[in-house]
Design a protein around this motif. Structure first.
Motif, PDB file in Angstrom:
ATOM      1  N   GLY A 109      40.048  43.043  55.081  1.00 18.12           N
ATOM      2  CA  GLY A 109      40.830  42.300  55.896  1.00 18.12           C
ATOM      3  C   GLY A 109      40.867  40.874  56.163  1.00 18.12           C
ATOM      4  N   LEU A 110      39.693  40.428  55.420  1.00 13.85           N
ATOM      5  CA  LEU A 110      39.568  39.021  55.508  1.00 13.85           C
ATOM      6  C   LEU A 110      40.767  38.222  54.765  1.00 13.85           C
ATOM      7  CD1 LEU A 110      35.771  38.752  54.815  1.00 13.85           C
ATOM      8  CD2 LEU A 110      36.875  37.879  57.031  1.00 13.85           C
ATOM      9  N   VAL A 111      41.365  39.028  53.874  1.00 14.29           N
ATOM     10  CA  VAL A 111      42.535  38.298  53.138  1.00 14.29           C
ATOM     11  C   VAL A 111      43.803  39.177  53.285  1.00 14.29           C
ATOM     12  CG1 VAL A 111      40.994  37.632  51.219  1.00 14.29           C
ATOM     13  CG2 VAL A 111      41.899  40.004  51.033  1.00 14.29           C
ATOM     14  N   SER A 126      59.529  38.763  45.053  1.00 16.56           N
ATOM     15  CA  SER A 126      60.020  39.500  44.029  1.00 16.56           C
ATOM     16  C   SER A 126      59.116  39.571  42.839  1.00 16.56           C
ATOM     17  CB  SER A 126      61.176  38.879  43.418  1.00 16.56           C
ATOM     18  OG  SER A 126      61.135  37.556  43.015  1.00 16.56           O
ATOM     19  N   MET A 127      57.783  39.523  42.883  1.00 22.48           N
ATOM     20  CA  MET A 127      56.829  39.501  41.938  1.00 22.48           C
ATOM     21  C   MET A 127      56.614  40.753  41.564  1.00 22.48           C
ATOM     22  SD  MET A 127      54.067  36.365  42.656  1.00 22.48           S
ATOM     23  CE  MET A 127      53.639  37.162  44.345  1.00 22.48           C
ATOM     24  N   THR A 128      56.101  40.918  40.146  1.00 19.82           N
ATOM     25  CA  THR A 128      55.845  42.305  39.764  1.00 19.82           C
ATOM     26  C   THR A 128      54.248  42.555  40.483  1.00 19.82           C
ATOM     27  OG1 THR A 128      54.513  41.432  38.051  1.00 19.82           O
ATOM     28  CG2 THR A 128      56.927  41.966  37.618  1.00 19.82           C
ATOM     29  N   ALA A 129      53.928  43.878  40.459  1.00 23.49           N
ATOM     30  CA  ALA A 129      52.498  44.202  41.144  1.00 23.49           C
ATOM     31  C   ALA A 129      51.423  43.338  40.451  1.00 23.49           C
ATOM     32  CB  ALA A 129      52.262  45.605  40.633  1.00 23.49           C
ATOM     33  N   ALA A 130      51.359  43.163  38.987  1.00 24.07           N
ATOM     34  CA  ALA A 130      50.487  42.540  38.178  1.00 24.07           C
ATOM     35  C   ALA A 130      50.589  41.084  38.629  1.00 24.07           C
ATOM     36  CB  ALA A 130      50.716  42.706  36.924  1.00 24.07           C
ATOM     37  N   GLU A 131      51.772  40.345  38.657  1.00 23.20           N
ATOM     38  CA  GLU A 131      51.931  39.022  39.204  1.00 23.20           C
ATOM     39  C   GLU A 131      51.417  38.689  40.600  1.00 23.20           C
ATOM     40  OE1 GLU A 131      55.987  37.784  36.770  1.00 23.20           O
ATOM     41  OE2 GLU A 131      55.960  38.521  38.551  1.00 23.20           O
ATOM     42  N   ARG A 132      51.723  39.560  41.586  1.00 24.76           N
ATOM     43  CA  ARG A 132      51.159  39.608  42.708  1.00 24.76           C
ATOM     44  C   ARG A 132      49.616  39.857  43.000  1.00 24.76           C
ATOM     45  NH1 ARG A 132      53.961  43.636  44.436  1.00 24.76           N
ATOM     46  NH2 ARG A 132      55.678  42.361  45.010  1.00 24.76           N
ATOM     47  N   GLN A 133      49.115  40.652  42.237  1.00 31.61           N
ATOM     48  CA  GLN A 133      47.531  40.783  42.017  1.00 31.61           C
ATOM     49  C   GLN A 133      46.901  39.293  41.680  1.00 31.61           C
ATOM     50  OE1 GLN A 133      45.598  43.636  42.127  1.00 31.61           O
ATOM     51  NE2 GLN A 133      43.588  42.966  41.452  1.00 31.61           N
ATOM     52  N   THR A 134      47.301  38.800  40.457  1.00 32.74           N
ATOM     53  CA  THR A 134      46.773  37.576  40.045  1.00 32.74           C
ATOM     54  C   THR A 134      46.931  36.544  41.058  1.00 32.74           C
ATOM     55  OG1 THR A 134      47.263  38.267  37.633  1.00 32.74           O
ATOM     56  CG2 THR A 134      47.173  35.756  38.159  1.00 32.74           C
ATOM     57  N   ALA A 135      48.256  36.542  41.686  1.00 30.79           N
ATOM     58  CA  ALA A 135      48.296  35.295  42.581  1.00 30.79           C
ATOM     59  C   ALA A 135      47.253  35.517  43.917  1.00 30.79           C
ATOM     60  CB  ALA A 135      49.712  35.517  43.108  1.00 30.79           C
ATOM     61  N   LEU A 136      47.291  36.640  44.390  1.00 32.45           N
ATOM     62  CA  LEU A 136      46.238  37.055  45.665  1.00 32.45           C
ATOM     63  C   LEU A 136      44.834  36.558  45.207  1.00 32.45           C
ATOM     64  CD1 LEU A 136      45.899  37.409  48.496  1.00 32.45           C
ATOM     65  CD2 LEU A 136      45.667  39.818  48.086  1.00 32.45           C
ATOM     66  N   GLU A 137      44.530  36.973  43.842  1.00 30.75           N
ATOM     67  CA  GLU A 137      43.181  36.667  43.498  1.00 30.75           C
ATOM     68  C   GLU A 137      42.970  35.208  43.494  1.00 30.75           C
ATOM     69  OE1 GLU A 137      42.721  40.306  40.289  1.00 30.75           O
ATOM     70  OE2 GLU A 137      43.245  38.395  39.514  1.00 30.75           O
ATOM     71  N   ARG A 138      43.799  34.162  43.057  1.00 33.45           N
ATOM     72  CA  ARG A 138      43.685  32.931  43.088  1.00 33.45           C
ATOM     73  C   ARG A 138      43.623  32.369  44.326  1.00 33.45           C
ATOM     74  NH1 ARG A 138      46.494  30.759  37.518  1.00 33.45           N
ATOM     75  NH2 ARG A 138      45.252  32.128  36.189  1.00 33.45           N
ATOM     76  N   ILE A 139      44.871  32.875  45.365  1.00 29.48           N
ATOM     77  CA  ILE A 139      45.155  32.369  46.517  1.00 29.48           C
ATOM     78  C   ILE A 139      43.825  32.659  47.506  1.00 29.48           C
ATOM     79  CG2 ILE A 139      46.442  32.733  48.807  1.00 29.48           C
ATOM     80  CD1 ILE A 139      48.631  33.250  47.059  1.00 29.48           C
ATOM     81  N   TYR A 161      41.222  30.353  49.960  1.00 29.35           N
ATOM     82  CA  TYR A 161      40.917  30.676  51.170  1.00 29.35           C
ATOM     83  C   TYR A 161      39.299  30.477  51.303  1.00 29.35           C
ATOM     84  CZ  TYR A 161      45.194  32.180  53.082  1.00 29.35           C
ATOM     85  OH  TYR A 161      46.689  32.533  53.590  1.00 29.35           O
ATOM     86  N   GLN A 162      38.673  31.197  50.539  1.00 28.90           N
ATOM     87  CA  GLN A 162      37.413  31.149  50.565  1.00 28.90           C
ATOM     88  C   GLN A 162      36.541  29.676  50.765  1.00 28.90           C
ATOM     89  OE1 GLN A 162      36.687  34.236  51.454  1.00 28.90           O
ATOM     90  NE2 GLN A 162      38.877  34.522  50.564  1.00 28.90           N
ATOM     91  N   VAL A 163      37.150  28.802  49.908  1.00 28.01           N
ATOM     92  CA  VAL A 163      36.794  27.567  49.854  1.00 28.01           C
ATOM     93  C   VAL A 163      36.815  26.913  51.311  1.00 28.01           C
ATOM     94  CG1 VAL A 163      36.991  25.228  49.014  1.00 28.01           C
ATOM     95  CG2 VAL A 163      36.976  27.158  47.166  1.00 28.01           C
ATOM     96  N   ASP A 179      45.862  24.009  42.351  1.00 24.54           N
ATOM     97  CA  ASP A 179      46.330  24.619  41.202  1.00 24.54           C
ATOM     98  C   ASP A 179      45.379  24.937  40.251  1.00 24.54           C
ATOM     99  OD1 ASP A 179      49.122  24.391  41.835  1.00 24.54           O
ATOM    100  OD2 ASP A 179      49.284  22.602  41.016  1.00 24.54           O
ATOM    101  N   PHE A 180      45.524  26.111  39.459  1.00 27.70           N
ATOM    102  CA  PHE A 180      44.391  26.491  38.516  1.00 27.70           C
ATOM    103  C   PHE A 180      44.833  26.262  37.208  1.00 27.70           C
ATOM    104  CE2 PHE A 180      43.371  28.926  42.240  1.00 27.70           C
ATOM    105  CZ  PHE A 180      42.234  29.281  41.933  1.00 27.70           C
TER     106      PHE A 180
END
Length: 213
Positions: free
Chosen positions: A133-135, A146-159, A163-165, A206-207
Motif C-alpha cells: 500500500g506504500l506504493v 496505454s502501457m503494456t503490463a510489462a511496461e507498467r511493471q518496469t515503470a513502477l519498479e523505477r518510480i 519514492y523511496q529516496v 531518469d535511469f
C-alpha cells in the motif's frame, strides 16, 4: 542427523574451504574491530537480486536491509515495530554510512502485487497487500495509461525507487546529514535477465546504464 537443508550445509562447506580460507584474516579483523561499511543498500528480498553478489562485495563492505520490494516507510515515530526504520537509524546514526542506495529490480513480485490489488490475498492478514500500500498511489496513477503490463511493471519498479529516496529524506537524521554533504542518496534498478544495472540520475530521476570499461 542434520538440522539444516543439505544444500545449505554443502554451501557452508564450500564457503569454509574457499572464501573463508582466503579471507580468514579479514573475518577475524571484522570480529575484533566491528563493522565499518560505508554504504547501506535497501534491497528486495528476492533471491535473484542479492546486493552482495551484484556488487561483488566482500564481508563488511555493505550494510544491507532487505524487504519486499525494497521499500522505505516514511518516518513515523509512533512506537510501533519498524524493522527497516531501525536498520536505517543504526546505519546512519551508529555506523555512520556515507551513502544509501535504494536498489529495485526487474520482475519484482511485490510491485506486481501493487499493480494487481484485486488479487486474492495470500493470507487473511494480507501482509504483502498492506505493505505494498506504500506504493498504491503511484500504481493507481499508472493504471489508466496505454502501457503494456510489462511496461507498467518496469515503470513502477523505477518510480518506486524514486519514492523511496524521497521517503529517506523524511527521516531527520538523513535529511540533516544530506544537507551537510555528509550523506548521499542513490537509486538503482537491476535487470535480472540481462544482468544490467541502471542508475538513477539524482537531478532528473531518469535511469541510465553506467559506462563500463
Amino acid at each position: 542427523m542434520t538440522h539444516l537443508p543439505e544444500r545449505l550445509l554443502a554451501g557452508y562447506r564450500s564457503f569454509m574451504a574457499s572464501r573463508y580460507s582466503a579471507e580468514s584474516q579479514r573475518y577475524r579483523a571484522l570480529a575484533r574491530d566491528g563493522q565499518k561499511p560505508e554504504t547501506m543498500v535497501v534491497a528486495c528480498c528476492d533471491s535473484r537480486a542479492a546486493p552482495e553478489t551484484i556488487f561483488d562485495a566482500g564481508p563488511g563492505e555493505l550494510f544491507v536491509v532487505r524487504n519486499v520490494a525494497n521499500l522505505v516507510p516514511p518516518y513515523a515515530p509512533d512506537g510501533r515495530h519498524h524493522g527497516t526504520s531501525a536498520a536505517l537509524e543504526f546505519a546512519v546514526q551508529s555506523l555512520k554510512v556515507k551513502s544509501i542506495v535504494i536498489m529495485g529490480h526487474g520482475r519484482c513480485g511485490g510491485i506486481g502485487a501493487a499493480l494487481n490489488p484485486t488479487a486474492e490475498p495470500l493470507s487473511p492478514g494480507d501482509f504483502i497487500g498492506k505493505w505494498m500500500g506504500l506504493v498504491a498511489p503511484a500504481a493507481a496513477a499508472l493504471a489508466g495509461n496505454s502501457m503494456t503490463a510489462a511496461e507498467r511493471q518496469t515503470a513502477l519498479e523505477r518510480i518506486s525507487v524514486r519514492y523511496q529516496v524521497e521517503n529517506l529524506r523524511s527521516f531527520p537524521c538523513v535529511k540533516i546529514l544530506e544537507d551537510k554533504g555528509r550523506l548521499s542518496l542513490h537509486g538503482a534498478w537491476f535487470d535480472i535477465e540481462r544482468g544490467e544495472l541502471w542508475v538513477m540520475d539524482p537531478k532528473t530521476g531518469d535511469f541510465e546504464r553506467p559506462l563500463l570499461d
